[in-house]
Design an enzyme around this catalytic site. Structure first.
Site, PDB file in Angstrom:
ATOM      1  N   HIS A 104       0.969  -1.151   0.126  1.00 12.64           N
ATOM      2  CA  HIS A 104       0.102   0.001   0.093  1.00 12.64           C
ATOM      3  C   HIS A 104       0.982   1.356  -0.081  1.00 12.64           C
ATOM      4  CE1 HIS A 104      -3.723   2.046   0.688  1.00 12.64           C
ATOM      5  NE2 HIS A 104      -3.182   2.763   1.737  1.00 12.64           N
TER       6      HIS A 104
ATOM      7  N   SER B 215      -8.204   5.006  -3.336  1.00 12.48           N
ATOM      8  CA  SER B 215      -8.987   3.967  -2.959  1.00 12.48           C
ATOM      9  C   SER B 215      -9.331   3.624  -1.307  1.00 12.48           C
ATOM     10  CB  SER B 215      -8.532   2.744  -3.571  1.00 12.48           C
ATOM     11  OG  SER B 215      -7.278   2.412  -3.010  1.00 12.48           O
ATOM     12  N   HIS B 216     -10.313   3.089  -0.980  1.00 17.72           N
ATOM     13  CA  HIS B 216     -10.270   2.762   0.526  1.00 17.72           C
ATOM     14  C   HIS B 216     -11.243   1.399   0.169  1.00 17.72           C
ATOM     15  CE1 HIS B 216      -9.899   4.662   4.598  1.00 17.72           C
ATOM     16  NE2 HIS B 216      -8.767   4.478   4.134  1.00 17.72           N
TER      17      HIS B 216
ATOM     18  N   ARG C 145      -7.814  15.866   2.657  1.00 19.11           N
ATOM     19  CA  ARG C 145      -6.258  16.188   2.987  1.00 19.11           C
ATOM     20  C   ARG C 145      -5.327  16.294   2.087  1.00 19.11           C
ATOM     21  NH1 ARG C 145      -8.294  12.907   7.139  1.00 19.11           N
ATOM     22  NH2 ARG C 145      -6.624  11.465   6.736  1.00 19.11           N
TER      23      ARG C 145
ATOM     24  N   GLN D  10      -9.911   3.131  10.543  1.00 21.98           N
ATOM     25  CA  GLN D  10     -10.068   4.451  11.346  1.00 21.98           C
ATOM     26  C   GLN D  10     -11.352   4.959  11.530  1.00 21.98           C
ATOM     27  OE1 GLN D  10      -8.873   3.539   8.280  1.00 21.98           O
ATOM     28  NE2 GLN D  10      -6.843   4.516   7.986  1.00 21.98           N
TER      29      GLN D  10
ATOM     30  N   GLU E  50      -3.083   5.128  12.744  1.00 21.29           N
ATOM     31  CA  GLU E  50      -3.712   6.076  11.487  1.00 21.29           C
ATOM     32  C   GLU E  50      -4.934   6.629  11.822  1.00 21.29           C
ATOM     33  OE1 GLU E  50      -4.191   3.376   7.848  1.00 21.29           O
ATOM     34  OE2 GLU E  50      -2.053   2.747   7.966  1.00 21.29           O
TER      35      GLU E  50
ATOM     36  N   ASP F 282      -5.352   8.575 -11.728  1.00 23.10           N
ATOM     37  CA  ASP F 282      -5.951   7.044 -11.825  1.00 23.10           C
ATOM     38  C   ASP F 282      -5.820   6.232 -10.590  1.00 23.10           C
ATOM     39  OD1 ASP F 282      -3.218   6.249 -11.149  1.00 23.10           O
ATOM     40  OD2 ASP F 282      -2.637   5.993 -13.190  1.00 23.10           O
TER      41      ASP F 282
ATOM     42  N   ASN G  25      -3.126   6.113  -7.598  1.00 24.62           N
ATOM     43  CA  ASN G  25      -3.327   5.069  -6.800  1.00 24.62           C
ATOM     44  C   ASN G  25      -3.183   3.935  -7.028  1.00 24.62           C
ATOM     45  OD1 ASN G  25      -5.744   3.708  -4.566  1.00 24.62           O
ATOM     46  ND2 ASN G  25      -3.880   4.483  -3.551  1.00 24.62           N
TER      47      ASN G  25
ATOM     48  N   SER H  82      -4.372  -0.068  -5.627  1.00 22.24           N
ATOM     49  CA  SER H  82      -4.920  -0.851  -4.728  1.00 22.24           C
ATOM     50  C   SER H  82      -4.800  -2.455  -5.351  1.00 22.24           C
ATOM     51  CB  SER H  82      -6.389  -0.464  -4.483  1.00 22.24           C
ATOM     52  OG  SER H  82      -6.741  -1.463  -3.744  1.00 22.24           O
TER      53      SER H  82
END
Length: 760
Positions: A54, A99-100, A121, A245, A317, A501, A539, A541
């Site tokens: 990551h 991404s999350h 952020r 988180q 985090e 992307d 990013n 993932s």
């Protein structure tokens, strides 16, 4: 000064402990080589998160270099918190997509909410005020309670955080496929505006400059979140909830205003979001970029839980936290601004000149690591890649053995009811997409459009990607995602400027997944060069896999374009009866990989539509010039569902007015299902006033590129879509007619029915 003997003469780290930290034996030996000794537990934890997939991109970095990242409009390319492009008038648009995915599967509300917080952020850390959010989401089919739970939780989390922050979510896209049932994808795009000469960056320059921690107090939430995001899942993965988180958008709003005030007062050398890997990543990355070191005292870090160890403080985090380096002598001014906004802040360290990330707890040294080693010297893998054995079977589709459409009405209704195509109004109405009063084109058209106050300009933005295309042909799927994103911007009246992307793939240790990844990047890179749209941020993932089943390869492209004049802003819906309807582009026998094939034949097979880059370039230039000449009333990209779905959407997607149509299609050497529902690329449906029709036809005919054109018919004030299909070779003709109300109902309401547990 007291030294921690654990740091100087650490005990032997067991193989089990190394494995628990997600490190291989070879990676551990590299750590020992960098340190010249064995690490202690705190140092092992630091390496484990920073060398995770990551944070380090160790499986993807060598391939990402193939993407074009430079151009005349690029102000900041990859490598910072976000990318930026010049939009004129001394301004830059700052944007990125993140991404999350893993957190949103474990805890959909907080996973999605903190994903929004993180991308916000990234933008205001650059000194830009965020003005727009978009999302790109993937879920399993809504016939199971868990998939409905995931969708509802994710949408609630996105809307809650964005609405509380006062940043409008102005658009996006959602696709449904059972392959995402155990691995939903939550990609969030954010854009902000800043004066291009006032960009802030994540730097730690100036020996002796003070390092400050601001924002939320540190807790134990999210510890090893980066490691979790670098791992495959199984049935026990929901037990990882402590790794997710918890967000506080009200505190983040205060952080935003404080950071913009730092910019106004010129108080900072650098600033970095504490995102993945928290205090560890922000400190070592700032130092590594600047060729310096940082010394931190974790005893000074504000905490909300007792008895936290240095390991926990460094790897937490907890959300809404930033690390700053103050201008010489201005740290008290920074603290005063934080006090004004009610934000916790503390001086926690200073910049050094030795290149070391040195962590103290009071007088005790608990970790000493070369900053560049943890930030930039993670192993880089050129993993084996090979097309899967099933690839030829996927692409094999015998059209002769597949019956042509017998009942176009049934097919059209089922496509309009497909949750991938159907209205997402249930989602968008939960977002405050008008806050800030910048939104010109709300969710529901080809691209969202926001005005740039103080100028005549607007920005259009979109997110696009088709995972089925990428499954069948990753190279073509990557290129088609870029082409569709650019086409959506052009249909809105915008000139594409730059892209970000979000590359969502399965386990890179599998050669077939790595092959998909490499081929998709090649397709994206070639298309971006052809359309002169650089990738300025992004990013990756990976490990989106549960119980050995990977998601489809899902590269998502977020793209931004500029509209120089307000009068050029264009939407997809028809505007008035009597306007002529034109199709620009050619319809071919393309049904491989289509939504029609999935919905009507339960197949995800065939070759996806072939992208002719030169034809796409010519189409986009032609459409944009027609818009800029003031001749185009509406423009709509022809994509999922094909031509008939596109025309239907032009009729009833306007929330205020609906129009009917009278159109004629010629069926020449092509199947009827391909004519009506095929997804040939490089096609746009436009409407023009009758008084402009002749000059529009002449302009297209004389255009320097080859842009096929046909007049389909005209907009009517009736409540029907009337279609005539001519077969010149058979001297045959068939007529069909559908009441708009019958078509609009499944399109508008089926997502609601599915969420209620009702089957369509």
């Amino acid at each position: 000064m007291k030294e921690d003997t654990n740091a100087v003469s650490p005990p032997h780290i067991s193989p089990e402990l190394i494995q628990q930290h997600g490190l291989s034996d070879e990676e551990y030996q590299q750590i020992v080589k960098h340190l010249g000794r064995e690490p202690n537990l705190t140092e092992l934890g630091v390496f484990s998160v920073m060398w995770s997939e990551h944070c380090s991109y160790k499986s993807s970095r060598i391939h990402l270099k193939r993407l074009p990242t430079e151009g005349p409009r690029v102000v900041q390319g990859p490598g910072e918190n976000a990318g930026a492009v010049d939009i004129g008038d001394g301004l830059a648009a700052v944007f990125k997509m993140e991404s999350h995915n893993h957190p949103s599967f474990i805890e959909p509300f907080q996973g999605a909410a903190t994903g929004v917080g993180g991308i916000l952020r990234d933008i205001f850390t650059m000194g830009a005020r965020p003005i727009a959010l978009l999302d790109s989401l993937r879920f399993g089919e809504l016939d199971t309670p868990n998939n409905r739970h995931l969708l509802q939780g994710v949408v609630s989390g996105i809307s809650w955080y964005g609405n509380c922050m006062g940043v409008p979510t102005v658009g996006g896209e959602i696709t449904f496929n059972d392959i995402y049932s155990k691995n939903p994808l939550v990609n969030v795009f954010c854009l902000g505006i800043v004066k291009k000469d006032r960009l802030l960056r994540g730097l730690a320059k100036g020996t002796g400059n003070q390092v400050l921690y601001i924002g939320a107090k540190t807790g134990r939430d999210g510890i090893h979140g980066a490691t979790m995001a670098s791992d495959s899942f199984d049935d026990a993965s929901e037990k990882k909830r402590p790794n997710v988180q918890v967000g506080d958008p009200f505190l983040e709003k205060l952080l935003l205003e404080a950071c913009l005030e730092f910019l106004e007062q010129d108080l900072l050398v650098g600033i970095q979001d504490m995102g993945a890997a928290g205090l560890t990543s922000s400190s070592c990355e700032m130092a590594s970029r600047s060729g310096t070191g940082i010394e931190l005292d974790v005893a000074k870090v504000p905490r909300r839980e007792p008895n936290m160890t240095p390991y926990e403080v460094l790897l937490s985090e907890s959300q809404e936290r930033m690390l700053l380096v103050a201008q010489p002598g201005k740290e008290d001014d920074v603290l005063r601004v934080c006090q004004k906004w009610g934000i916790d802040a503390a001086v926690v360290g200073q910049v050094t000149d030795d290149g070391i990330l040195r962590i103290r707890e009071g007088e005790t040294i608990v970790a000493e690591i070369p900053a560049h080693a943890i930030a930039e010297e993670a192993p880089r893998y050129d993993r084996p890649s090979a097309p899967p054995l099933y690839q030829e079977l996927l692409q094999a589709l015998n059209l002769d053995a597949l019956p042509d459409v017998k009942d176009p009405t049934d097919a059209l209704l089922k496509l309009l009811a497909s949750p991938t195509i159907a209205s997402k109004r249930w989602v968008f109405r939960q977002y405050d997409h008008m806050v800030g009063t910048n939104t010109v084109v709300r969710p529901g058209s080809d691209a969202a459009v926001v005005r740039i106050k103080g100028t005549r300009k607007s920005l259009a933005m979109t997110t696009d990607g088709n995972s089925r295309y990428c499954l069948l042909n990753p190279y073509m799927g990557g290129g088609l995602a870029v082409a569709e994103a650019a086409r959506n911007l052009v249909c809105s009246g915008a000139q594409p400027l730059g892209a970000t992307d979000c590359l969502n793939f399965g386990n890179p240790e599998r050669p077939d997944i790595m092959w998909q990844f490499i081929m998709a990047i090649e397709g994206i890179a070639d298309a971006c060069r052809a359309f002169e749209v650089p990738i300025v941020s992004g990013n990756v993932s990976l490990y989106n896999e549960t119980n050995g089943l990977s998601i489809y390869p899902t590269p998502i492209i977020g793209m931004v374009g500029v509209i120089e004049r307000e009068e050029d802003i264009t939407t997809q819906w028809f505007k008035q009866a009597g306007d002529a309807i034109l199709l620009l582009g050619e319809t071919r026998d393309d049904i491989g990989g289509t939504e029609y094939l999935k919905v009507m034949h339960s197949r995800e097979q065939g070759m996806p539509p072939w992208l002719d880059v030169e034809r796409e370039q010519a189409l986009q230039k032609c459409v944009l010039r027609l818009i800029q000449k003031g001749w185009v009333q509406s423009a709509h990209d022809c994509s999922e569902g094909g031509l008939l779905v596109t025309v239907a959407e032009c009729c009833f997607t306007n929330p205020d007015t609906q129009f009917g149509v009278q159109i004629t299609l010629k069926q020449e050497r092509i199947r009827l299902d391909a004519l009506l529902f095929g997804e040939s690329p490089s096609r746009v449906v436009i409407s023009v006033k009758q008084e402009h029709l002749t000059e529009v036809q002449q302009y297209i005919q004389d255009f320097e590129g080859n842009v096929p054109m046909s007049v389909l018919g005209q907009v009517t004030d009736s409540a029907f879509i009337n279609l005539t299909v001519q077969e010149p070779t058979k001297n045959a003709m068939s007529q069909m007619s559908w009441p708009l109300a019958d078509l609009a109902d499944p399109w508008q309401n089926n997502l609601l029915h599915l969420l209620a547990g009702e089957q369509s």
